[in-house]
Design a protein around this motif. Structure first.
Motif, PDB file in Angstrom:
ATOM      1  N   ALA A   1       0.830  -1.201   0.000  1.00  0.00           N
ATOM      2  CA  ALA A   1       0.000   0.000   0.000  1.00  0.00           C
ATOM      3  C   ALA A   1       0.864   1.251   0.000  1.00  0.00           C
ATOM      4  CB  ALA A   1      -0.916   0.003   1.224  1.00  0.00           C
ATOM      5  N   PHE A   2       0.500   2.197  -0.846  1.00  0.00           N
ATOM      6  CA  PHE A   2       1.135   3.516  -0.874  1.00  0.00           C
ATOM      7  C   PHE A   2       0.104   4.495  -1.397  1.00  0.00           C
ATOM      8  CE2 PHE A   2       2.423   0.749  -4.350  1.00  0.00           C
ATOM      9  CZ  PHE A   2       1.942   1.410  -5.465  1.00  0.00           C
ATOM     10  N   TRP A   3       0.232   5.739  -0.992  1.00  0.00           N
ATOM     11  CA  TRP A   3      -0.728   6.748  -1.436  1.00  0.00           C
ATOM     12  C   TRP A   3      -0.579   7.022  -2.923  1.00  0.00           C
ATOM     13  CZ3 TRP A   3      -4.397   6.484   1.654  1.00  0.00           C
ATOM     14  CH2 TRP A   3      -4.314   6.654   3.035  1.00  0.00           C
ATOM     15  N   HIS A   4      -1.696   7.420  -3.538  1.00  0.00           N
ATOM     16  CA  HIS A   4      -1.765   7.580  -4.991  1.00  0.00           C
ATOM     17  C   HIS A   4      -0.734   8.570  -5.518  1.00  0.00           C
ATOM     18  CE1 HIS A   4      -3.649   8.414  -8.938  1.00  0.00           C
ATOM     19  NE2 HIS A   4      -4.222   7.238  -8.796  1.00  0.00           N
ATOM     20  N   SER A   5      -0.402   9.584  -4.750  1.00  0.00           N
ATOM     21  CA  SER A   5       0.530  10.613  -5.216  1.00  0.00           C
ATOM     22  C   SER A   5       1.937  10.067  -5.455  1.00  0.00           C
ATOM     23  CB  SER A   5       0.610  11.765  -4.216  1.00  0.00           C
ATOM     24  OG  SER A   5       1.167  11.334  -2.987  1.00  0.00           O
ATOM     25  N   ARG A   6       2.251   8.888  -4.897  1.00  0.00           N
ATOM     26  CA  ARG A   6       3.607   8.345  -5.013  1.00  0.00           C
ATOM     27  C   ARG A   6       3.676   7.151  -5.958  1.00  0.00           C
ATOM     28  NH1 ARG A   6       6.221  11.298  -0.829  1.00  0.00           N
ATOM     29  NH2 ARG A   6       4.792  13.037  -0.580  1.00  0.00           N
ATOM     30  N   ILE A   7       2.659   6.972  -6.786  1.00  0.00           N
ATOM     31  CA  ILE A   7       2.609   5.805  -7.658  1.00  0.00           C
ATOM     32  C   ILE A   7       3.788   5.754  -8.631  1.00  0.00           C
ATOM     33  CG2 ILE A   7       1.162   6.892  -9.449  1.00  0.00           C
ATOM     34  CD1 ILE A   7      -0.352   4.228  -9.646  1.00  0.00           C
ATOM     35  N   SER A   8       4.317   6.918  -9.021  1.00  0.00           N
ATOM     36  CA  SER A   8       5.442   6.925  -9.959  1.00  0.00           C
ATOM     37  C   SER A   8       6.722   6.382  -9.333  1.00  0.00           C
ATOM     38  CB  SER A   8       5.690   8.345 -10.480  1.00  0.00           C
ATOM     39  OG  SER A   8       6.163   9.184  -9.443  1.00  0.00           O
ATOM     40  N   LEU A   9       6.801   6.343  -8.003  1.00  0.00           N
ATOM     41  CA  LEU A   9       7.994   5.835  -7.322  1.00  0.00           C
ATOM     42  C   LEU A   9       7.877   4.360  -6.956  1.00  0.00           C
ATOM     43  CD1 LEU A   9       8.647   8.797  -4.822  1.00  0.00           C
ATOM     44  CD2 LEU A   9       9.697   8.419  -7.058  1.00  0.00           C
ATOM     45  N   ALA A  10       6.690   3.797  -7.101  1.00  0.00           N
ATOM     46  CA  ALA A  10       6.427   2.459  -6.583  1.00  0.00           C
ATOM     47  C   ALA A  10       7.374   1.380  -7.107  1.00  0.00           C
ATOM     48  CB  ALA A  10       4.977   2.078  -6.864  1.00  0.00           C
ATOM     49  N   PRO A  11       7.709   1.341  -8.403  1.00  0.00           N
ATOM     50  CA  PRO A  11       8.593   0.262  -8.859  1.00  0.00           C
ATOM     51  C   PRO A  11       9.948   0.247  -8.161  1.00  0.00           C
ATOM     52  CG  PRO A  11       7.473   1.254 -10.730  1.00  0.00           C
ATOM     53  CD  PRO A  11       7.183   2.124  -9.547  1.00  0.00           C
TER      54      PRO A  11
ATOM     55  N   GLY B   1      -9.345  -2.046 -12.076  1.00  0.00           N
ATOM     56  CA  GLY B   1     -10.491  -1.916 -11.193  1.00  0.00           C
ATOM     57  C   GLY B   1     -10.290  -0.771 -10.230  1.00  0.00           C
ATOM     58  N   SER B   2     -11.074  -0.740  -9.140  1.00  0.00           N
ATOM     59  CA  SER B   2     -11.023   0.357  -8.193  1.00  0.00           C
ATOM     60  C   SER B   2     -11.372  -0.130  -6.808  1.00  0.00           C
ATOM     61  CB  SER B   2     -12.000   1.460  -8.601  1.00  0.00           C
ATOM     62  OG  SER B   2     -12.122   2.435  -7.590  1.00  0.00           O
ATOM     63  N   SER B   3     -10.693   0.430  -5.798  1.00  0.00           N
ATOM     64  CA  SER B   3     -11.040   0.137  -4.408  1.00  0.00           C
ATOM     65  C   SER B   3     -11.903   1.263  -3.864  1.00  0.00           C
ATOM     66  CB  SER B   3      -9.773  -0.022  -3.556  1.00  0.00           C
ATOM     67  OG  SER B   3      -8.962   1.131  -3.629  1.00  0.00           O
ATOM     68  N   SER B   4     -13.037   1.510  -4.503  1.00  0.00           N
ATOM     69  CA  SER B   4     -13.866   2.671  -4.216  1.00  0.00           C
ATOM     70  C   SER B   4     -14.484   2.618  -2.833  1.00  0.00           C
ATOM     71  CB  SER B   4     -15.001   2.762  -5.239  1.00  0.00           C
ATOM     72  OG  SER B   4     -14.480   2.878  -6.529  1.00  0.00           O
ATOM     73  N   ASN B   5     -14.875   3.798  -2.331  1.00  0.00           N
ATOM     74  CA  ASN B   5     -15.609   3.908  -1.091  1.00  0.00           C
ATOM     75  C   ASN B   5     -17.039   3.428  -1.293  1.00  0.00           C
ATOM     76  OD1 ASN B   5     -13.770   5.183   0.854  1.00  0.00           O
ATOM     77  ND2 ASN B   5     -13.722   6.818  -0.670  1.00  0.00           N
ATOM     78  N   LYS B   6     -17.720   3.152  -0.170  1.00  0.00           N
ATOM     79  CA  LYS B   6     -19.087   2.655  -0.237  1.00  0.00           C
ATOM     80  C   LYS B   6     -20.019   3.633  -0.930  1.00  0.00           C
ATOM     81  CE  LYS B   6     -19.312   1.942   4.174  1.00  0.00           C
ATOM     82  NZ  LYS B   6     -19.849   1.595   5.520  1.00  0.00           N
TER      83      LYS B   6
ATOM     84  N   GLY C   1       1.378 -14.131  -4.906  1.00  0.00           N
ATOM     85  CA  GLY C   1       2.297 -13.014  -5.049  1.00  0.00           C
ATOM     86  C   GLY C   1       1.796 -11.748  -4.388  1.00  0.00           C
ATOM     87  N   ALA C   2       2.295 -10.628  -4.878  1.00  0.00           N
ATOM     88  CA  ALA C   2       2.016  -9.327  -4.284  1.00  0.00           C
ATOM     89  C   ALA C   2       0.984  -8.565  -5.101  1.00  0.00           C
ATOM     90  CB  ALA C   2       3.303  -8.507  -4.195  1.00  0.00           C
ATOM     91  N   LEU C   3       0.180  -7.776  -4.398  1.00  0.00           N
ATOM     92  CA  LEU C   3      -0.799  -6.903  -5.040  1.00  0.00           C
ATOM     93  C   LEU C   3      -0.597  -5.500  -4.509  1.00  0.00           C
ATOM     94  CD1 LEU C   3      -3.320  -6.679  -6.905  1.00  0.00           C
ATOM     95  CD2 LEU C   3      -4.701  -6.949  -4.827  1.00  0.00           C
ATOM     96  N   ALA C   4      -0.291  -4.565  -5.413  1.00  0.00           N
ATOM     97  CA  ALA C   4      -0.059  -3.172  -5.027  1.00  0.00           C
ATOM     98  C   ALA C   4      -1.350  -2.374  -5.172  1.00  0.00           C
ATOM     99  CB  ALA C   4       1.034  -2.565  -5.899  1.00  0.00           C
ATOM    100  N   ILE C   5      -1.679  -1.605  -4.137  1.00  0.00           N
ATOM    101  CA  ILE C   5      -2.918  -0.837  -4.100  1.00  0.00           C
ATOM    102  C   ILE C   5      -2.630   0.585  -3.649  1.00  0.00           C
ATOM    103  CG2 ILE C   5      -5.166  -0.594  -2.967  1.00  0.00           C
ATOM    104  CD1 ILE C   5      -5.361  -3.556  -2.723  1.00  0.00           C
ATOM    105  N   THR C   6      -3.268   1.557  -4.314  1.00  0.00           N
ATOM    106  CA  THR C   6      -3.284   2.932  -3.820  1.00  0.00           C
ATOM    107  C   THR C   6      -4.652   3.146  -3.177  1.00  0.00           C
ATOM    108  OG1 THR C   6      -4.023   3.728  -5.990  1.00  0.00           O
ATOM    109  CG2 THR C   6      -1.657   3.776  -5.542  1.00  0.00           C
ATOM    110  N   PRO C   7      -4.759   3.065  -1.856  1.00  0.00           N
ATOM    111  CA  PRO C   7      -6.073   3.004  -1.209  1.00  0.00           C
ATOM    112  C   PRO C   7      -6.852   4.311  -1.192  1.00  0.00           C
ATOM    113  CG  PRO C   7      -4.334   2.958   0.428  1.00  0.00           C
ATOM    114  CD  PRO C   7      -3.663   2.868  -0.906  1.00  0.00           C
ATOM    115  N   ASP C   8      -6.272   5.392  -1.725  1.00  0.00           N
ATOM    116  CA  ASP C   8      -7.050   6.624  -1.883  1.00  0.00           C
ATOM    117  C   ASP C   8      -7.380   6.891  -3.347  1.00  0.00           C
ATOM    118  OD1 ASP C   8      -4.395   7.117  -2.557  1.00  0.00           O
ATOM    119  OD2 ASP C   8      -4.390   9.155  -1.768  1.00  0.00           O
ATOM    120  N   GLY C   9      -7.050   5.960  -4.242  1.00  0.00           N
ATOM    121  CA  GLY C   9      -7.304   6.148  -5.661  1.00  0.00           C
ATOM    122  C   GLY C   9      -8.672   5.627  -6.071  1.00  0.00           C
TER     123      GLY C   9
END
Length: 227
Positions: free
Chosen positions: A51-61, A99-104, A127-135
């Motif tokens: 998990a990492f915030w959406h603003s840092r997705i470019s650094l994730a790899p 897909g999306s991890s949208s709010n209710k 394996g691993a699943l990367a998620i931006t939980p505010d996206g």
């Protein structure tokens, strides 16, 4: 038609972005903090949520060594912008689950959330699943319930990853997304959690949002990036 909806434009920009990110990662001077918790997860193998915030997705790899960590896929939104990012990330060895991890309160809009949940749980078996939980559209740094729900169902550990680089470009987007620049300072900070049995989903969501913000703030402190 928006340019990002044109397949040829998507492919070209995704290729350029991926190569730029790789060049920056190679020239940035990285500091790693609390890496032992990530190494323990990598050594054990099996499923893991990242998990990492959406603003840092470019650094994730930069946070996921393909030579020793679990094979990873990224949960990317179904939007045109999501498709563009998905291609750039895939070029660096991280294929996407769309897909999306949208709010209710967004449940009335079909964003492929149910399909993404099923595909994500299948990925977590191996394996691993990367998620931006505010996206994919925020609010920034407010965690949707998709991440803790997947952790609860799968019982997989969750790695919170704080990433920063300085200097960097800040986009004028809802999340003030960060684009790295070369030859600067970078930091990656880890924390880990398991879903606590019997805990309320909303309480876990709030606690995990705070922990994720904490590791990101620590990474910014190391690099000197202004909040």
């Amino acid at each position: 038609m928006r340019p990002l909806r044109i397949p040829a434009v998507q492919a070209t920009l995704s290729f350029i972005l991926a190569r730029w990110m790789q060049f920056c990662f190679a020239t940035i001077r990285w500091t790693y903090e609390n890496q032992s918790v990530a190494e323990d997860v990598w050594d054990k193998g099996g499923g893991v949520l990242c998990a990492f915030w959406h603003s840092r997705i470019s650094l994730a790899p930069a946070s996921w060594p393909l030579d020793r960590a679990q094979p990873a896929k990224a949960l990317i939104s179904l939007s045109a912008d999501g498709q563009f990012i998905a291609k750039a990330v895939a070029l660096q060895g991280f294929p996407a689950i769309r897909g999306s991890s949208s709010n209710k309160d967004k449940a009335d809009r079909d964003k492929g959330g149910a399909q993404a949940l099923r595909a994500g749980l299948r990925q977590l078996k191996e394996g691993a699943l990367a998620i931006t939980p505010d996206g994919p559209r925020g609010p920034a740094r407010q965690m949707a319930e998709g991440l803790p729900m997947m952790a609860k169902i799968s019982r997989a550990p969750t790695l919170f990853i704080g990433m920063s680089c300085n200097p960097a470009i800040r986009l004028n987007s809802w999340d003030r997304a960060l684009i790295p620049l070369p030859f600067g300072k970078g930091a990656i900070v880890w924390d880990v959690a398991h879903y606590p049995r019997g805990e309320d989903l909303d309480a876990v969501r709030l606690d995990w949002a705070d922990r994720l913000s904490t590791v990101e703030a620590r990474a910014d402190e190391i690099t000197g990036l202004e909040p």
